[in-house]
Motif scaffolding. Structure first.
Motif, PDB file in Angstrom:
ATOM      1  N   MET A 149      28.362  16.473  -7.732  1.00 36.55           N
ATOM      2  CA  MET A 149      27.316  15.741  -7.045  1.00 36.55           C
ATOM      3  C   MET A 149      27.660  14.155  -6.921  1.00 36.55           C
ATOM      4  O   MET A 149      27.625  13.235  -5.959  1.00 36.55           O
ATOM      5  N   ARG A 150      28.300  13.776  -7.978  1.00 39.10           N
ATOM      6  CA  ARG A 150      28.949  12.311  -7.958  1.00 39.10           C
ATOM      7  C   ARG A 150      30.074  12.132  -7.206  1.00 39.10           C
ATOM      8  O   ARG A 150      30.442  11.350  -6.584  1.00 39.10           O
ATOM      9  N   SER A 151      31.193  13.088  -7.427  1.00 40.58           N
ATOM     10  CA  SER A 151      32.449  12.894  -6.877  1.00 40.58           C
ATOM     11  C   SER A 151      32.598  13.277  -5.572  1.00 40.58           C
ATOM     12  O   SER A 151      33.460  12.349  -4.993  1.00 40.58           O
ATOM     13  N   ILE A 152      31.887  13.949  -4.866  1.00 36.75           N
ATOM     14  CA  ILE A 152      32.032  14.280  -3.595  1.00 36.75           C
ATOM     15  C   ILE A 152      32.158  13.055  -2.686  1.00 36.75           C
ATOM     16  O   ILE A 152      33.107  12.898  -1.853  1.00 36.75           O
ATOM     17  N   GLY A 153      31.093  11.983  -2.833  1.00 29.99           N
ATOM     18  CA  GLY A 153      31.174  10.737  -1.756  1.00 29.99           C
ATOM     19  C   GLY A 153      32.209   9.864  -2.167  1.00 29.99           C
ATOM     20  O   GLY A 153      32.943   9.643  -1.444  1.00 29.99           O
ATOM     21  N   GLY A 154      32.660   9.814  -3.302  1.00 29.98           N
ATOM     22  CA  GLY A 154      33.839   9.154  -3.970  1.00 29.98           C
ATOM     23  C   GLY A 154      34.939   9.405  -3.266  1.00 29.98           C
ATOM     24  O   GLY A 154      35.913   8.582  -2.749  1.00 29.98           O
ATOM     25  N   VAL A 155      35.341  10.995  -3.461  1.00 30.58           N
ATOM     26  CA  VAL A 155      36.588  11.567  -2.727  1.00 30.58           C
ATOM     27  C   VAL A 155      36.644  11.110  -1.377  1.00 30.58           C
ATOM     28  O   VAL A 155      37.606  10.836  -0.689  1.00 30.58           O
ATOM     29  N   ILE A 156      35.350  11.656  -0.561  1.00 35.94           N
ATOM     30  CA  ILE A 156      35.398  11.528   0.744  1.00 35.94           C
ATOM     31  C   ILE A 156      35.610  10.326   1.263  1.00 35.94           C
ATOM     32  O   ILE A 156      36.595   9.817   2.302  1.00 35.94           O
ATOM     33  N   MET A 195      18.849  15.653 -15.120  1.00 30.23           N
ATOM     34  CA  MET A 195      20.037  15.108 -14.169  1.00 30.23           C
ATOM     35  C   MET A 195      19.455  14.161 -13.080  1.00 30.23           C
ATOM     36  O   MET A 195      20.337  13.201 -13.044  1.00 30.23           O
ATOM     37  N   ILE A 196      18.784  14.568 -12.386  1.00 33.66           N
ATOM     38  CA  ILE A 196      18.492  13.644 -11.294  1.00 33.66           C
ATOM     39  C   ILE A 196      18.170  12.189 -11.785  1.00 33.66           C
ATOM     40  O   ILE A 196      18.483  11.161 -11.120  1.00 33.66           O
ATOM     41  N   GLU A 197      17.144  12.326 -12.726  1.00 34.48           N
ATOM     42  CA  GLU A 197      17.003  11.072 -13.326  1.00 34.48           C
ATOM     43  C   GLU A 197      18.414  10.058 -13.776  1.00 34.48           C
ATOM     44  O   GLU A 197      18.319   9.003 -13.566  1.00 34.48           O
ATOM     45  N   ALA A 198      19.172  10.778 -14.600  1.00 34.42           N
ATOM     46  CA  ALA A 198      20.291  10.088 -15.170  1.00 34.42           C
ATOM     47  C   ALA A 198      21.253   9.877 -13.876  1.00 34.42           C
ATOM     48  O   ALA A 198      22.087   8.838 -14.074  1.00 34.42           O
ATOM     49  N   ASN A 199      21.247  10.591 -12.873  1.00 30.07           N
ATOM     50  CA  ASN A 199      22.236  10.414 -11.789  1.00 30.07           C
ATOM     51  C   ASN A 199      21.679   9.596 -10.586  1.00 30.07           C
ATOM     52  O   ASN A 199      22.294   9.480  -9.404  1.00 30.07           O
ATOM     53  N   LYS A 200      20.521   8.727 -10.812  1.00 31.95           N
ATOM     54  CA  LYS A 200      19.815   8.100  -9.692  1.00 31.95           C
ATOM     55  C   LYS A 200      21.047   7.119  -9.213  1.00 31.95           C
ATOM     56  O   LYS A 200      20.501   6.764  -7.690  1.00 31.95           O
ATOM     57  N   SER A 245      19.197  18.459  -0.465  1.00 32.73           N
ATOM     58  CA  SER A 245      18.394  19.570  -0.821  1.00 32.73           C
ATOM     59  C   SER A 245      18.276  20.161  -2.339  1.00 32.73           C
ATOM     60  O   SER A 245      18.957  20.333  -3.014  1.00 32.73           O
ATOM     61  N   TYR A 246      16.609  19.692  -2.954  1.00 34.20           N
ATOM     62  CA  TYR A 246      16.527  19.920  -4.107  1.00 34.20           C
ATOM     63  C   TYR A 246      16.589  21.436  -4.465  1.00 34.20           C
ATOM     64  O   TYR A 246      16.890  21.845  -5.544  1.00 34.20           O
ATOM     65  N   PRO A 272      22.912  11.677  -3.794  1.00 35.89           N
ATOM     66  CA  PRO A 272      22.061  11.346  -2.838  1.00 35.89           C
ATOM     67  C   PRO A 272      20.658  11.880  -3.301  1.00 35.89           C
ATOM     68  O   PRO A 272      20.484  12.801  -4.140  1.00 35.89           O
ATOM     69  N   GLU A 273      19.505  11.367  -2.498  1.00 38.83           N
ATOM     70  CA  GLU A 273      18.072  11.420  -2.824  1.00 38.83           C
ATOM     71  C   GLU A 273      18.101  13.165  -2.457  1.00 38.83           C
ATOM     72  O   GLU A 273      18.200  13.300  -1.415  1.00 38.83           O
ATOM     73  N   LEU A 274      17.448  13.940  -3.429  1.00 37.13           N
ATOM     74  CA  LEU A 274      17.121  15.247  -3.170  1.00 37.13           C
ATOM     75  C   LEU A 274      15.586  15.640  -3.009  1.00 37.13           C
ATOM     76  O   LEU A 274      14.704  14.992  -3.697  1.00 37.13           O
ATOM     77  N   LYS A 275      15.328  16.146  -1.838  1.00 41.61           N
ATOM     78  CA  LYS A 275      13.875  16.274  -1.403  1.00 41.61           C
ATOM     79  C   LYS A 275      13.639  17.843  -1.280  1.00 41.61           C
ATOM     80  O   LYS A 275      14.539  18.516  -1.091  1.00 41.61           O
TER      81      LYS A 275
END
Ligand code: NAD
Ligand code: LMR
Length: 444
Positions: A122-129, A432-437, A405-406, A441-444
């Motif tokens: 979830m962290r890497s996708i945005g960076g590589v794109i 994990m959501i708290e640690a990776n805020k 999507s949560y 991306p925000e999950l709803k």
């Protein structure tokens, strides 16, 4: 005609692997000539230490190669032939959380397998794109060679979001294991092996290994793996020498026992023996700590020494032999060698009885126009069952990232073979959501 010389950008310039790769590139200039090397990173100070030391080394050893480093995308990605991408979004501090949060709940904590790998994805996708987009904007003809982890999830994201991009996703673990298998049976290099392999990244099996004359090498290799996993061999690489790796190479023996027809990738131990892995993990001291205390500290100390002395002549830097495949891959694209590599590519029927849209790891021939898959045929029920579950996990993570999507992320965590229940999946996810805020991306 004048010989073509290539311009390379290393993305993740501040990586501990950058000096080794830089030296390796210089070592192979006879077959892969270079005119320019640039480093790009989004962490200025970290990159500066690595880059200043490399600059000194390059001035002393290859003054003809133009060198630069920057955090500006336009400068980094203009006039580039190849981007070598090894970023770690969140650095080792976040890897530590990927490993330690699941362990609190008695679940395997690993950077690419299980909940830790999904969080890292979830962290890497945005960076590589983002880097792929910079490359396409400023150097539309360039190729990106990506070995940022978790490669399975990153590869699925690029398939979904940038299906026509010139990116090849590749992993070094099968290469290291092939070196070990070659050495076990007295061969000097993995290049003497002709392999059949199928799977997902960090989730695959060799089903055939022959020599270049077509002789079956599986029986002899199997004897070693059945007795000692991959521990019988010493590969020429020095990457995997810590105790935790030695245990991983031995444990492959028990993974092999489950299906003696194939030889497994070492990462399968996390899925098939998670109880053993948790019992042998220290929840307060994981691989991230090992790397921060050794590899990261050593590399930055060496770089600072070079900078302080103003010379790299006293040594310290070494070419990263384990990364030679990256030069081979760039060479294949540049000069049409048609060498065979295990790449992570859309299946499209290469594994006959498996999802056509899955990103599978299989042998491919690589040349000037990209890759051609080598068909692997139908796979057995055991592997098919495991792969179907795991590929669904990876696809759900990418969907969760795209849709915010949560629900899908919870499904992904729950479906992971390593996680015992939806309840535990939710507990880990919420932490994990708290640690990776700062990264997800925000999950709803
Ligand atoms: P590292 O933390 O030492 O270096 C990663 C660098 O990437 C850092 O300098 C960081 O600032 C930078 N970075 C992070 N996000 C970025 C972004 N969005 N844009 C630009 N730069 C960014 O990490 P490392 O241990 O060197 O690992 C780097 C990557 O390579 C990881 O994904 C790791 O899993 C992978 N890896 C590859 C191989 C291989 O096949 N050669 C082996 C091991 C690890
Ligand atoms: C991995 O665990 O796959 C890699 O990041 C290698 C390492 O040194 O931890």
């Amino acid at each position: 005609m004048e010989e073509k010389k290539y311009s390379i950008t290393i993305a993740g310039g501040g990586s501990t692997f950058t000096p080794g790769i830089c030296l390796l590139l210089l070592e192979h200039m006879d077959r892969f000539p270079i005119r320019k090397i640039q480093f790009y990173d989004n962490f200025k100070e970290r990159q500066e230490t690595i880059a200043k030391a490399c600059e000194i080394y390059l001035k002393e050893n290859a003054p003809e190669v133009e060198f630069g480093y920057t955090t500006d995308p336009e400068t980094a990605f203009t006039d580039v032939d190849f981007v070598m991408c090894h970023i770690r979004v969140g650095l080792y501090a976040m890897r530590e959380k990927d490993e330690k949060i699941p362990l609190k709940y008695g679940v395997v904590g690993q950077e690419t397998c299980g909940p830790g790998g999904l969080a890292y994805g979830m962290r890497s996708i945005g960076g590589v794109i983002e880097i792929l987009d910079y490359m396409e904007k400023y150097s539309p003809n360039a190729w990106m060679l990506n070995y940022s982890n978790p490669a399975a999830i990153v590869a699925e994201a690029t398939r979904r979001l940038r299906p026509d991009s010139k990116i090849l996703n590749i992993c070094d673990m099968p290469i290291d294991l092939e070196e070990k298998m070659a050495s076990m049976i007295g061969l000097s290099s993995r290049k003497e092996l002709d392999v059949g392999y199928y799977g997902l990244n960090h989730f695959g099996w060799w089903h055939s290994i022959k020599d270049q004359n077509g002789n079956d090498l599986m029986p002899e290799i199997k004897k070693h793996v059945a007795a000692n996993g991959f521990a019988d061999a010493l590969s020429k690489t020095n990457q995997h020498v810590e105790q935790s790796w030695i245990e991983t190479f031995s444990k492959a023996k028990d993974v092999y026992a489950l299906d003696p027809d194939t030889i497994p990738n070492t990462y399968l131990k996390y899925y098939l023996y998670p109880d053993y892995v948790v019992e042998h993990s220290d929840p307060n001291h994981t691989r991230a700590n090992e790397v921060m205390e050794h590899r990261e500290k050593n590399i930055f100390t060496i770089c600072q020494n070079i900078i302080d002395k103003g010379t790299a002549k006293d040594g310290g830097f070494e070419p990263d032999a384990h990364a030679e495949y990256i030069v081979d891959l760039a060479c294949a694209l540049a000069t049409n060698t048609k060498e065979k590599f295990l790449l992570i590519v859309p299946n499209e029927g290469a594994v006959e009885n498996f999802d056509r849209t899955a990103m599978v790891e299989i042998p491919c021939y690589v040349g000037i126009n990209g890759y051609e898959r080598v068909v692997q045929g139908a796979i057995p029920q055991f592997q098919k069952g495991l792969m179907e579950q795991q590929v669904s996990v990876e696809k759900l993570v990418v969907e969760a990232w795209i849709e915010g999507s949560y629900q899908k992320m919870w499904q992904a965590m729950t479906l992971s073979k390593i996680v015992p229940s939806a309840k535990v999946a939710k507990q880990i996810l919420d932490e994990m959501i708290e640690a990776n805020k700062d990264f997800w991306p925000e999950l709803k």
